[in-house]
Design an enzyme around this catalytic site. Structure first.
Site, mmCIF file in Angstrom:
data_model
loop_
_atom_site.group_PDB
_atom_site.id
_atom_site.type_symbol
_atom_site.label_atom_id
_atom_site.label_comp_id
_atom_site.label_asym_id
_atom_site.label_seq_id
_atom_site.Cartn_x
_atom_site.Cartn_y
_atom_site.Cartn_z
ATOM 1 C CG HIS A 156 -1.673 -1.230 1.450
ATOM 2 N ND1 HIS A 156 -2.901 -1.509 0.911
ATOM 3 C CD2 HIS A 156 -1.335 -2.330 2.154
ATOM 4 C CE1 HIS A 156 -3.294 -2.715 1.288
ATOM 5 N NE2 HIS A 156 -2.360 -3.237 2.031
ATOM 6 C CB SER A 277 14.040 21.707 -15.161
ATOM 7 O OG SER A 277 13.253 22.866 -15.313
ATOM 8 C CE LYS A 283 12.403 18.941 -11.232
ATOM 9 N NZ LYS A 283 11.043 19.401 -11.466
ATOM 10 C CD GLU A 290 9.273 11.801 -15.199
ATOM 11 O OE1 GLU A 290 8.328 12.498 -14.866
ATOM 12 O OE2 GLU A 290 10.388 12.279 -15.454
#
Ligand code: ARG
Length: 458
Positions: A156, A277, A283, A290
């Site tokens: 979970h 970024s 970043k 992804e």
């Protein structure tokens, strides 16, 4: 040469219709498989005395030349020739003249395209299989690198129990073992020669299909010509195999993305596999992961595309089936790229040594300790639940509780109770085969090496 089928037509095809119906823009990928098949069909035509030895030699020479052109990227694909089969046939005519018109005897594009696809899939299953093997190897190497490191295991997405990093990594390897097995199973059915089925009813010439199968390296031949040209199950199975791989890759990617966050800090990804970024200088984004996650959706889409295409399709061949190719090629290229990327990620990712495994992860161990003192598990669970509440209330980690404090909840806690409140002891307390105990994880690593040998023998 006008259209191969122009005999019964009085009017020229509309340009827009030509564009709408063409498949050469994507089925050129099948060019070399088509040529391979032409060579096999040519042998069968000769053996059946359908063509003379002279024509045979002439066609063979022409095909050889076309093969070279394709390999050297010099072949001129022409939309007006509709698809790869007609492109090759028309080039053959340019090269050798009238004999070229004999090659299609006893064959239809319906059995031809089915055969090409099967050749394509057989080749790519092996490529995917090899990449899966490389990924499994990287997971095993990484598991060995961190044999004793412990991280929290999750259910979970809540910290559940401590596990060895090796155990965690090998859990993905198990999934890829099943993926490899599934591919091999699909391969068995793909490995069927459908050439010789004609348009749907078979060929009028005694073509030796076993000869064709042996030349094209198919282990068996199809038994029903109608089914042969209508069937795309084999492609659907293949696409499902790819979807399962993509699903496993996406779950793995998701874990690594989470583990790589500032909040988790379990792993570090190599700079070379991340991107920056355009606005926030600090970043370092896990874009590769992804995209691996995102591409799973694309591969599922390809599978569903094919499933829907086939739903309710009347027997046997229908032009709808031309739409099978783009999803098949797309899913194939996508999975190959995703696998390559994930191999690089696993190879270069690093687990941090100072991972905070938390403390409530050890609550189950504490309950099981009580079970060993003859307290029924449900009762033990309740007692430890109270201890957890106490620990949270006072903001005292479980391992900092004294024996006296533990005894407030149960007299059964002896002085050795304190020893088990450690992640190391939690690992060592596991006693079942397949558990995260380091001996069983070692066993998994041993078995993995054996599996690797099996992979190598396929
Ligand atoms: N380009 C077609 C396909 O990919 C080849 C088969 C065409 N057959 C036909 N009878 N029109 O399916």
């Amino acid at each position: 040469m006008s259209k191969a089928w122009s005999g019964r037509f009085k009017e020229e095809i509309l340009k827009d219709v030509e564009l709408f119906t063409e498949s050469i823009s994507f089925d050129k990928v099948l060019a070399l498989y088509d040529i391979e098949q032409d060579f096999a069909h040519l042998e069968a035509l000769l053996k059946a005395n359908v063509i003379s030895k002279d024509s045979y030699e002439n066609i063979k020479k022409g095909l050889q030349k076309i093969k070279e052109e394709i390999e050297k990227n010099e072949f001129n694909y022409d939309i007006s020739k509709e698809d790869i089969h007609m492109n090759i046939e028309s080039r053959l005519y340019e090269l050798i003249g009238e004999d070229a018109k004999k090659l299609h005897t006893g064959r239809s594009r319906n059995d031809q395209v089915n055969t090409d696809l099967r050749l394509y899939l057989k080749k790519h299953i092996l490529d995917i299989f090899e990449l899966l093997k490389a990924l499994k190897q990287q997971l095993i190497l990484k598991a060995k690198e961190y044999e004793n490191l412990i991280i929290p295991g999750y259910t979970h997405l809540q910290r559940a129990q401590p596990v060895l990093v090796a155990h965690y990594l090998l859990s993905f390897k198990e999934a890829f073992v099943r993926d490899s097995q599934r591919l091999i199973d699909a391969y068995r059915r793909i490995d069927t020669l459908t050439l010789g089925s004609g348009a749907l009813a078979g060929a009028d010439f005694p073509l030796d299909r076993f000869l064709e199968a042996s030349i094209l390296n198919f282990s068996k031949i199809s038994r029903n010509s109608m089914d042969a040209v209508a069937d795309r199950d084999f492609a659907i199975e293949y696409m499902f195999c790819l979807s399962a791989i993509a699903m496993h890759l996406s779950r793995m990617a998701e874990d690594f993305i989470i583990f790589n966050t500032e909040e988790f800090k379990f792993i570090d990804l190599p700079d070379s596999l991340c991107t920056g970024s355009s606005i926030m200088p600090q970043k370092k984004n896990p874009d590769v992961l992804e995209l691996i996650r995102g591409k799973a959706g694309r591969i599922y889409g390809d599978l569903i595309n094919l499933m829907i295409n086939l739903k309710g399709l009347p027997m046997t061949y229908n032009r709808d089936l031309q739409e099978d190719k783009e999803p098949i090629f797309d899913a194939t290229n996508t999975i190959l790229n995703s696998l390559k990327m994930m191999i690089l990620i696993v190879k270069d990712m690093k687990f941090r040594e100072n991972i905070d495994a938390g403390n409530l992860l050890l609550a189950t161990d504490l309950a099981n300790y009580l079970v060993e003192q003859n307290i029924p598990f449900r009762e033990a669970h309740h007692i430890v639940g109270n201890i957890v509440a106490y620990s949270l209330e006072r903001q005292k980690p479980l391992e900092s509780l004294t024996k006296e404090e533990l005894n407030l909840f149960s007299k059964a806690f002896d002085k050795d109770a304190k020893d088990i409140i450690s992640k190391e002891s939690s690992i060592l307390r596991k006693k079942t085969y397949g558990s995260t105990h380091k001996d069983f994880v070692k066993k998994q690593l041993e078995l993995s090496s054996l599996e690797e040998n099996i992979d190598n023998n396929l």
